[in-house]
Design a protein around this motif. Structure first.
Motif, short mmCIF file in Angstrom:
data_model
loop_
_atom_site.label_atom_id
_atom_site.label_comp_id
_atom_site.label_asym_id
_atom_site.label_seq_id
_atom_site.Cartn_x
_atom_site.Cartn_y
_atom_site.Cartn_z
N HIS A 32 22.41 38.21 42.43
CA HIS A 32 22.24 37.31 41.29
C HIS A 32 21.03 37.68 40.42
O HIS A 32 20.72 36.94 39.49
CB HIS A 32 22.12 35.87 41.78
N ARG A 33 20.41 38.80 40.72
CA ARG A 33 19.27 39.26 39.90
C ARG A 33 19.54 40.69 39.41
O ARG A 33 18.86 41.64 39.77
CB ARG A 33 17.98 39.20 40.71
N PRO A 34 20.59 40.87 38.57
CA PRO A 34 20.97 42.22 38.15
C PRO A 34 19.90 42.95 37.34
O PRO A 34 19.88 44.19 37.33
CB PRO A 34 22.24 41.99 37.32
N HIS A 76 28.52 44.96 29.50
CA HIS A 76 29.29 44.63 30.70
C HIS A 76 30.13 43.37 30.52
O HIS A 76 31.31 43.34 30.89
CB HIS A 76 28.35 44.46 31.90
N ALA A 77 29.55 42.32 29.98
CA ALA A 77 30.24 41.02 29.91
C ALA A 77 31.54 41.12 29.12
O ALA A 77 32.57 40.57 29.53
CB ALA A 77 29.32 39.97 29.31
N GLY A 78 31.51 41.79 27.97
CA GLY A 78 32.71 41.90 27.15
C GLY A 78 33.80 42.70 27.83
O GLY A 78 34.99 42.34 27.76
N ILE A 79 33.43 43.80 28.49
CA ILE A 79 34.41 44.62 29.20
C ILE A 79 35.00 43.85 30.37
O ILE A 79 36.21 43.86 30.61
CB ILE A 79 33.76 45.93 29.67
N ARG A 80 34.13 43.17 31.11
CA ARG A 80 34.61 42.39 32.25
C ARG A 80 35.61 41.32 31.81
O ARG A 80 36.59 41.06 32.50
CB ARG A 80 33.42 41.74 32.97
N LYS A 81 35.37 40.72 30.67
CA LYS A 81 36.28 39.68 30.16
C LYS A 81 37.67 40.26 29.91
O LYS A 81 38.68 39.60 30.20
CB LYS A 81 35.71 39.07 28.89
N ILE A 82 37.72 41.48 29.37
CA ILE A 82 39.02 42.11 29.15
C ILE A 82 39.75 42.33 30.46
O ILE A 82 40.93 42.00 30.61
CB ILE A 82 38.83 43.47 28.43
N PHE A 327 33.28 33.74 53.97
CA PHE A 327 33.22 35.14 53.55
C PHE A 327 32.76 35.18 52.10
O PHE A 327 33.25 35.96 51.30
CB PHE A 327 34.58 35.82 53.73
N GLY A 328 31.78 34.34 51.79
CA GLY A 328 31.36 34.16 50.41
C GLY A 328 30.75 35.38 49.76
O GLY A 328 30.72 35.47 48.53
N LEU A 329 30.25 36.32 50.53
CA LEU A 329 29.59 37.49 49.95
C LEU A 329 30.44 38.75 49.99
O LEU A 329 30.08 39.75 49.37
CB LEU A 329 28.27 37.76 50.68
N VAL A 330 31.54 38.73 50.71
CA VAL A 330 32.26 39.96 50.95
C VAL A 330 32.85 40.55 49.67
O VAL A 330 33.03 41.76 49.56
CB VAL A 330 33.36 39.74 52.01
N PHE A 331 33.12 39.72 48.68
CA PHE A 331 33.60 40.21 47.39
C PHE A 331 32.47 40.30 46.37
O PHE A 331 32.72 40.43 45.17
CB PHE A 331 34.71 39.30 46.86
N GLY A 332 31.23 40.22 46.84
CA GLY A 332 30.11 40.21 45.93
C GLY A 332 29.84 38.81 45.42
O GLY A 332 30.44 37.83 45.85
N SER A 333 28.92 38.72 44.47
CA SER A 333 28.57 37.42 43.90
C SER A 333 27.89 37.68 42.56
O SER A 333 27.34 38.75 42.32
CB SER A 333 27.63 36.66 44.84
N GLY A 334 27.95 36.71 41.69
CA GLY A 334 27.31 36.87 40.39
C GLY A 334 28.20 37.59 39.40
O GLY A 334 29.43 37.61 39.51
N ILE A 335 27.57 38.26 38.44
CA ILE A 335 28.32 38.82 37.31
C ILE A 335 29.16 40.04 37.68
O ILE A 335 30.00 40.47 36.89
CB ILE A 335 27.38 39.18 36.15
N HIS A 336 28.96 40.60 38.87
CA HIS A 336 29.74 41.76 39.29
C HIS A 336 30.70 41.42 40.43
O HIS A 336 31.22 42.33 41.09
CB HIS A 336 28.82 42.90 39.70
N ARG A 337 30.94 40.14 40.67
CA ARG A 337 31.86 39.77 41.76
C ARG A 337 33.24 40.38 41.53
O ARG A 337 33.72 40.47 40.40
CB ARG A 337 31.97 38.25 41.87
N CYS A 338 33.88 40.78 42.61
CA CYS A 338 35.19 41.42 42.53
C CYS A 338 36.19 40.54 41.81
O CYS A 338 36.43 39.39 42.21
CB CYS A 338 35.69 41.74 43.94
N LEU A 339 36.82 41.07 40.78
CA LEU A 339 37.80 40.31 40.01
C LEU A 339 39.12 40.14 40.77
O LEU A 339 39.88 39.23 40.47
CB LEU A 339 38.06 41.01 38.67
N GLY A 340 39.38 41.01 41.73
CA GLY A 340 40.64 40.94 42.46
C GLY A 340 40.54 40.24 43.80
O GLY A 340 41.43 40.40 44.65
N ALA A 341 39.51 39.42 44.01
CA ALA A 341 39.30 38.79 45.31
C ALA A 341 40.49 37.94 45.74
O ALA A 341 41.01 38.08 46.85
CB ALA A 341 38.02 37.95 45.29
#
Length: 390
Positions: A32-34, A76-82, A327-341
């Motif tokens: 959470h501190r990128p 990053h934010a705009g690409i992630r939204k797409i 398993f709250g961390l296994v897909f990451g957390s924050g702005i880079h959390r896995c989109l396919g979780a």
């Protein structure tokens, strides 16, 4: 967390320097501190690429500019939204009947092969291809060359997260080059295809072809191969008796889901992930020096961490021995959390359920299979089963 950068070691391979962070609260804080803990090193090869391997990649103009997982810029934010637009809850939910159809077909094929030959590898027959088909369909891309895609994915995982020697590295680089050529052609083809697809959407957002290929390279690997590996480990643990759920019980939707979540919490296919400190920063009661390479433990793993690198803080030791129910961390957390979780969990649960239902009386033929054991990926390479004696 170690006092200073230590060594994360594969049982078979040379050591690599990392500051290991195990405490879940500190792992979450890092994620959470990128700005303080950059993802810029997330996709860098664990074993530095040697000259011959680099030349193979350079000949095909192989390039991986930071776009999504390793992007620490304001783009990053705009690409992630797409990309997120292809993984909405509604989209994933709508794929459920298709996932079940593929799972039932794969399980039926496994049952047929078992009847013919007396044994069958569940990794190849039920775990390997449904996630790849689902991923390509979800992204609006053609479903083809699946065997090549699976081979390229495994080779690229070893090239970027493994410890290949010089000869292996060169062989893997040729595979990665072939994958990149295929991907670049697919990106070009997608620009003129009717309908919506990920690559065309990214181009409309302003990404260049090398940027789209960079995103596609790792998305097409992570979006299906890690799910295959999650399914493989879940099937193996059900059959080796170490799962809290029995094999026959996994034929129920509730039990298959709970088993997948147990594996996610204790032994996920992505047990670790990397970050780095661009500048001196504080984490807990420790000063993290600029340039420190950080390895975050997201779930249990098979890799041995030497004693001098282990987090010996009371909080970390308590977390280590405490039963893992989430398993709250296994897909990451924050702005880079896995989109396919959600998609990965759904696919794994359905495929496990349908396999257990179709193959109700089986047992492991090989109780000690070879495992994929890279820095950030793990799973049995095969789960070979045979009929259970009456």
């Amino acid at each position: 967390m170690t006092e200073s950068p230590g060594q994360w070691q594969s049982p078979e391979q040379p050591r690599c320097p990392y500051l290991v962070v195990r405490d879940p609260e500190l792992v979450r804080e890092v994620l959470h501190r990128p700005a303080d803990f950059s993802p810029a090193n997330a996709l860098i090869a664990v074993t530095p690429l040697a000259g011959p391997a680099l030349r193979v990649l350079q000949r095909v103009r192989f390039a991986l500019p930071p776009v999504l997982a390793s992007n620490d810029t304001d783009t990053h934010a705009g690409i992630r939204k797409i990309v997120a637009g292809f993984f909405t809850p509604a989209t994933v939910k709508a794929m459920e009947p298709r996932i079940r159809e593929l799972a039932q077909e794969a399980a039926g094929n496994a049952a047929d092969q078992l009847a013919r030959s007396g044994h069958v590898d569940l990794v190849q027959t039920v775990a390997a291809f449904p996630p790849a088909i689902v991923m390509l369909e979800l992204l609006g891309l053609p479903v083809r060359d699946l065997a090549d895609l699976k081979r390229w994915s495994l080779d690229s995982m070893e090239l970027f997260w493994g410890w290949p020697d010089a000869d292996q590295q060169l062989e893997l680089a040729h595979s990665a080059a072939d994958f990149y050529i295929w991907l670049r052609k697919l990106v070009a083809e997608s620009m003129t295809k009717p309908g919506r697809n990920l690559f065309k959407s990214l181009a409309k957002h302003g990404l260049s072809t090398p940027e789209i290929c960079s995103l596609g390279y790792f998305l097409l690997i992570a979006g299906q191969e890690t799910t295959t590996q999650l399914i493989s480990t879940t099937l193996f643990r059900l059959l080796d008796g170490s799962s809290p759920v029995g094999w026959k019980d996994a034929a129920s939707e509730e039990r298959s889901r709970s088993t997948v979540r147990h594996v996610l919490a204790t032994e996920s296919s992505v047990p670790t992930w990397r970050r780095m400190a661009p500048q001196d920063t504080q984490l807990g009661d420790r000063l993290i020096p600029a340039g420190a390479e950080i390895l975050l433990e997201l779930s249990g793993n098979h890799v041995t961490v030497p004693a001098e690198t282990r987090d010996s803080s009371p909080r970390a030791q308590e977390a280590k021995h405490k039963p893992q129910t989430t398993f709250g961390l296994v897909f990451g957390s924050g702005i880079h959390r896995c989109l396919g979780a959600k998609l990965a969990e759904l696919e794994a649960a359905i495929i496990v359920q349908e396999t257990a239902a179709a193959l109700s009386r089986i047992q492991l033929r090989d109780v000690n299979p070879d495992w994929i054991r890279h820095l950030s990926f793990q799973a049995p390479r095969a789960v070979t089963v045979m009929d259970q004696p009456l």
